[in-house]
Motif scaffolding. Sequence first.
Motif, PDB file in Angstrom:
ATOM      1  N   LYS A  34      -6.456 -11.319 -34.984  1.00 23.47           N
ATOM      2  CA  LYS A  34      -6.595 -11.793 -33.557  1.00 23.47           C
ATOM      3  C   LYS A  34      -5.603 -10.818 -32.723  1.00 23.47           C
ATOM      4  CE  LYS A  34      -6.028 -15.727 -30.835  1.00 23.47           C
ATOM      5  NZ  LYS A  34      -5.653 -17.404 -30.400  1.00 23.47           N
ATOM      6  N   LEU A  35      -4.347 -10.729 -33.228  1.00 24.17           N
ATOM      7  CA  LEU A  35      -3.356 -10.054 -32.667  1.00 24.17           C
ATOM      8  C   LEU A  35      -3.631  -8.537 -32.481  1.00 24.17           C
ATOM      9  CD1 LEU A  35      -0.162 -11.313 -34.361  1.00 24.17           C
ATOM     10  CD2 LEU A  35      -0.982 -11.959 -31.844  1.00 24.17           C
ATOM     11  N   ARG A  36      -4.622  -8.000 -33.539  1.00 26.26           N
ATOM     12  CA  ARG A  36      -5.107  -6.552 -33.325  1.00 26.26           C
ATOM     13  C   ARG A  36      -5.915  -6.400 -32.325  1.00 26.26           C
ATOM     14  NH1 ARG A  36      -5.012  -6.942 -39.256  1.00 26.26           N
ATOM     15  NH2 ARG A  36      -3.257  -6.056 -40.072  1.00 26.26           N
ATOM     16  N   ALA A  37      -6.734  -7.492 -32.160  1.00 26.35           N
ATOM     17  CA  ALA A  37      -8.034  -7.516 -31.204  1.00 26.35           C
ATOM     18  C   ALA A  37      -7.523  -7.635 -29.745  1.00 26.35           C
ATOM     19  CB  ALA A  37      -9.218  -8.414 -31.485  1.00 26.35           C
ATOM     20  N   VAL A  38      -6.478  -8.566 -29.617  1.00 33.11           N
ATOM     21  CA  VAL A  38      -5.821  -8.663 -28.294  1.00 33.11           C
ATOM     22  C   VAL A  38      -5.290  -7.378 -27.910  1.00 33.11           C
ATOM     23  CG1 VAL A  38      -4.260 -10.112 -27.173  1.00 33.11           C
ATOM     24  CG2 VAL A  38      -5.981 -11.264 -28.606  1.00 33.11           C
ATOM     25  N   ALA A  39      -4.314  -6.995 -28.845  1.00 30.91           N
ATOM     26  CA  ALA A  39      -3.748  -5.716 -28.386  1.00 30.91           C
ATOM     27  C   ALA A  39      -4.668  -4.735 -27.911  1.00 30.91           C
ATOM     28  CB  ALA A  39      -2.717  -5.190 -29.588  1.00 30.91           C
ATOM     29  N   VAL A  42      -5.913  -5.674 -24.321  1.00 26.59           N
ATOM     30  CA  VAL A  42      -5.129  -5.366 -23.245  1.00 26.59           C
ATOM     31  C   VAL A  42      -4.484  -3.943 -22.812  1.00 26.59           C
ATOM     32  CG1 VAL A  42      -4.405  -7.744 -23.398  1.00 26.59           C
ATOM     33  CG2 VAL A  42      -3.288  -5.866 -24.455  1.00 26.59           C
ATOM     34  N   ALA A  43      -4.786  -3.095 -24.250  1.00 26.61           N
ATOM     35  CA  ALA A  43      -4.317  -1.730 -23.967  1.00 26.61           C
ATOM     36  C   ALA A  43      -5.379  -0.888 -23.381  1.00 26.61           C
ATOM     37  CB  ALA A  43      -4.050  -1.151 -25.489  1.00 26.61           C
ATOM     38  N   ARG A  44      -6.518  -1.295 -22.925  1.00 24.57           N
ATOM     39  CA  ARG A  44      -7.496  -0.628 -22.520  1.00 24.57           C
ATOM     40  C   ARG A  44      -7.132  -0.015 -21.178  1.00 24.57           C
ATOM     41  NH1 ARG A  44     -12.643  -4.546 -23.773  1.00 24.57           N
ATOM     42  NH2 ARG A  44     -12.870  -3.768 -26.022  1.00 24.57           N
ATOM     43  N   GLY A  45      -7.171   1.363 -20.777  1.00 21.67           N
ATOM     44  CA  GLY A  45      -6.670   1.698 -19.489  1.00 21.67           C
ATOM     45  C   GLY A  45      -5.375   2.433 -19.534  1.00 21.67           C
ATOM     46  N   TYR A  46      -4.777   2.210 -20.701  1.00 23.51           N
ATOM     47  CA  TYR A  46      -3.422   2.822 -20.969  1.00 23.51           C
ATOM     48  C   TYR A  46      -3.773   4.133 -21.866  1.00 23.51           C
ATOM     49  CZ  TYR A  46      -0.610  -1.020 -19.418  1.00 23.51           C
ATOM     50  OH  TYR A  46      -0.038  -2.013 -18.612  1.00 23.51           O
ATOM     51  N   PRO A  92       4.741  -4.036 -11.726  1.00 22.81           N
ATOM     52  CA  PRO A  92       3.708  -5.024 -11.543  1.00 22.81           C
ATOM     53  C   PRO A  92       2.803  -4.994 -12.886  1.00 22.81           C
ATOM     54  CG  PRO A  92       4.340  -4.614  -9.559  1.00 22.81           C
ATOM     55  CD  PRO A  92       4.885  -3.432 -10.330  1.00 22.81           C
ATOM     56  N   ARG A  93       1.906  -3.784 -12.994  1.00 19.37           N
ATOM     57  CA  ARG A  93       1.265  -3.718 -14.063  1.00 19.37           C
ATOM     58  C   ARG A  93       1.651  -4.179 -15.294  1.00 19.37           C
ATOM     59  NH1 ARG A  93      -2.633   1.556 -16.489  1.00 19.37           N
ATOM     60  NH2 ARG A  93      -3.992  -0.146 -17.611  1.00 19.37           N
ATOM     61  N   LEU A  94       2.734  -3.761 -15.650  1.00 18.06           N
ATOM     62  CA  LEU A  94       3.301  -4.151 -17.018  1.00 18.06           C
ATOM     63  C   LEU A  94       3.571  -5.819 -17.128  1.00 18.06           C
ATOM     64  CD1 LEU A  94       6.145  -1.419 -17.482  1.00 18.06           C
ATOM     65  CD2 LEU A  94       3.496  -1.232 -18.193  1.00 18.06           C
ATOM     66  N   LEU A  95       3.834  -6.248 -16.051  1.00 22.81           N
ATOM     67  CA  LEU A  95       3.977  -7.784 -16.378  1.00 22.81           C
ATOM     68  C   LEU A  95       2.414  -8.316 -16.241  1.00 22.81           C
ATOM     69  CD1 LEU A  95       5.602 -10.531 -15.809  1.00 22.81           C
ATOM     70  CD2 LEU A  95       5.393 -10.090 -13.462  1.00 22.81           C
ATOM     71  N   GLU A  96       1.633  -7.679 -15.630  1.00 26.52           N
ATOM     72  CA  GLU A  96       0.208  -8.504 -15.719  1.00 26.52           C
ATOM     73  C   GLU A  96      -0.380  -8.168 -17.249  1.00 26.52           C
ATOM     74  OE1 GLU A  96      -1.782  -6.086 -12.741  1.00 26.52           O
ATOM     75  OE2 GLU A  96      -0.788  -7.203 -10.918  1.00 26.52           O
ATOM     76  N   THR A  97       0.041  -7.197 -17.817  1.00 23.78           N
ATOM     77  CA  THR A  97      -0.671  -6.695 -18.882  1.00 23.78           C
ATOM     78  C   THR A  97       0.156  -7.842 -20.016  1.00 23.78           C
ATOM     79  OG1 THR A  97      -0.942  -4.626 -18.571  1.00 23.78           O
ATOM     80  CG2 THR A  97      -0.822  -5.293 -21.117  1.00 23.78           C
ATOM     81  N   GLU A  98       1.470  -8.124 -19.764  1.00 25.01           N
ATOM     82  CA  GLU A  98       2.224  -9.045 -20.660  1.00 25.01           C
ATOM     83  C   GLU A  98       1.558 -10.414 -20.541  1.00 25.01           C
ATOM     84  OE1 GLU A  98       6.659 -10.831 -21.298  1.00 25.01           O
ATOM     85  OE2 GLU A  98       6.229  -9.491 -19.760  1.00 25.01           O
ATOM     86  N   MET A  99       1.363 -10.907 -19.353  1.00 23.41           N
ATOM     87  CA  MET A  99       0.741 -12.192 -19.033  1.00 23.41           C
ATOM     88  C   MET A  99      -0.397 -12.329 -19.613  1.00 23.41           C
ATOM     89  SD  MET A  99       3.158 -13.680 -17.581  1.00 23.41           S
ATOM     90  CE  MET A  99       4.275 -12.808 -18.584  1.00 23.41           C
ATOM     91  N   GLU A 100      -1.328 -11.209 -19.546  1.00 24.28           N
ATOM     92  CA  GLU A 100      -2.821 -11.408 -20.209  1.00 24.28           C
ATOM     93  C   GLU A 100      -2.617 -11.497 -21.795  1.00 24.28           C
ATOM     94  OE1 GLU A 100      -7.077 -11.226 -20.124  1.00 24.28           O
ATOM     95  OE2 GLU A 100      -5.554 -11.906 -19.013  1.00 24.28           O
ATOM     96  N   PHE A 101      -1.832 -10.551 -22.317  1.00 26.97           N
ATOM     97  CA  PHE A 101      -1.523 -10.439 -23.632  1.00 26.97           C
ATOM     98  C   PHE A 101      -1.208 -11.986 -24.206  1.00 26.97           C
ATOM     99  CE2 PHE A 101       1.054 -10.217 -27.735  1.00 26.97           C
ATOM    100  CZ  PHE A 101       0.370  -9.380 -28.451  1.00 26.97           C
ATOM    101  N   LEU A 102      -0.287 -12.765 -23.590  1.00 28.42           N
ATOM    102  CA  LEU A 102       0.259 -13.944 -23.778  1.00 28.42           C
ATOM    103  C   LEU A 102      -0.876 -14.915 -23.764  1.00 28.42           C
ATOM    104  CD1 LEU A 102       3.876 -13.869 -22.128  1.00 28.42           C
ATOM    105  CD2 LEU A 102       3.280 -13.692 -24.577  1.00 28.42           C
ATOM    106  N   ARG A 103      -1.523 -14.973 -22.800  1.00 29.11           N
ATOM    107  CA  ARG A 103      -2.752 -15.823 -22.380  1.00 29.11           C
ATOM    108  C   ARG A 103      -3.859 -15.583 -23.494  1.00 29.11           C
ATOM    109  NH1 ARG A 103      -7.874 -16.024 -20.725  1.00 29.11           N
ATOM    110  NH2 ARG A 103      -8.046 -13.668 -20.437  1.00 29.11           N
ATOM    111  N   ARG A 104      -4.116 -14.581 -24.112  1.00 31.69           N
ATOM    112  CA  ARG A 104      -5.011 -14.451 -25.024  1.00 31.69           C
ATOM    113  C   ARG A 104      -4.572 -14.542 -26.440  1.00 31.69           C
ATOM    114  NH1 ARG A 104      -9.614 -11.005 -23.982  1.00 31.69           N
ATOM    115  NH2 ARG A 104      -9.788 -10.266 -21.811  1.00 31.69           N
TER     116      ARG A 104
END
Length: 263
Positions: A34-39, A42-46, A92-104
């Motif tokens: 699950k952690l691998r899939a979520v990472a 959220v890493a798309r676009g980087y 702000p993009r980094l914070l948004e990515t972190e929040m999305e990671f935590l949510r997922r």
Amino acid sequence: MAGGIGTNHLGVNLSYTKFLFITPRVEDEATLAKLRAVAATVARGYFNDFEAQGGRDGASQDTVQFLASGCPTATFCSRPRFVLQISSKYRPRLLETEMEFLRRIGDSADVTSLDGATRVPQYTSAEMFAYAYSNAGARVSGRQELNAIIIPIRKTEEWWQKDALARHAYFYPHTDPDTGRTAHGHAKAAEAGISKIYRRLYYNPDGHLRPGEFDFLTYFECADRDLPVFDEICRRLRDVTLNPEWRFVIEGPEWRGKRVLKW
């Protein structure tokens, strides 16, 4: 370390990075999958930094780096198993990515987040910059330099009460004001690693002496053969007879792992 996106009294933040230290709550394959899939999501676009090559400056595009501690699967890991590093010029993009990671990930893992920023070096001159970087090797891919080491540090209040010139002197050969003896200083103590250890210094984006936060994140990459060099440099930097600056340093937990293409 949330905060503004511009500057502070210490200087201009040129770009930002965020390290997410991830410890699974259950060490089973389903959780790790699950952690691998979520990472990966959220890493798309980087841009994946594993294949980074070239100069010492940060990439112009937003980047992601996957780090793994090497703990065996299904065995308890005493340090965060994974680290996700994301970098951008737009905080702000980094914070948004972190929040999305935590949510997922939900309650699958505990996550500690540390923020950093790149700036123009503070304790330097033209001569010191040439000494530290003219012989420094270019950054290479994770296939060649696979080891990553992260050490958060803070400086004591006594350090920050010194004027800028007094702090500057600790990085050069100097007379230790406490003992009267000649000391190598930070730069000479770390000389053996200039051509062997890739290093980045990240500043706290919001300033120093913030309660519960670190002033700097020190980040290193090296090949297996150079790990003994790194350890010797650390020993020398921590020796206050060689490097009196370390009297004013408080180190956080050191994290060591491997650069990987994906978890």
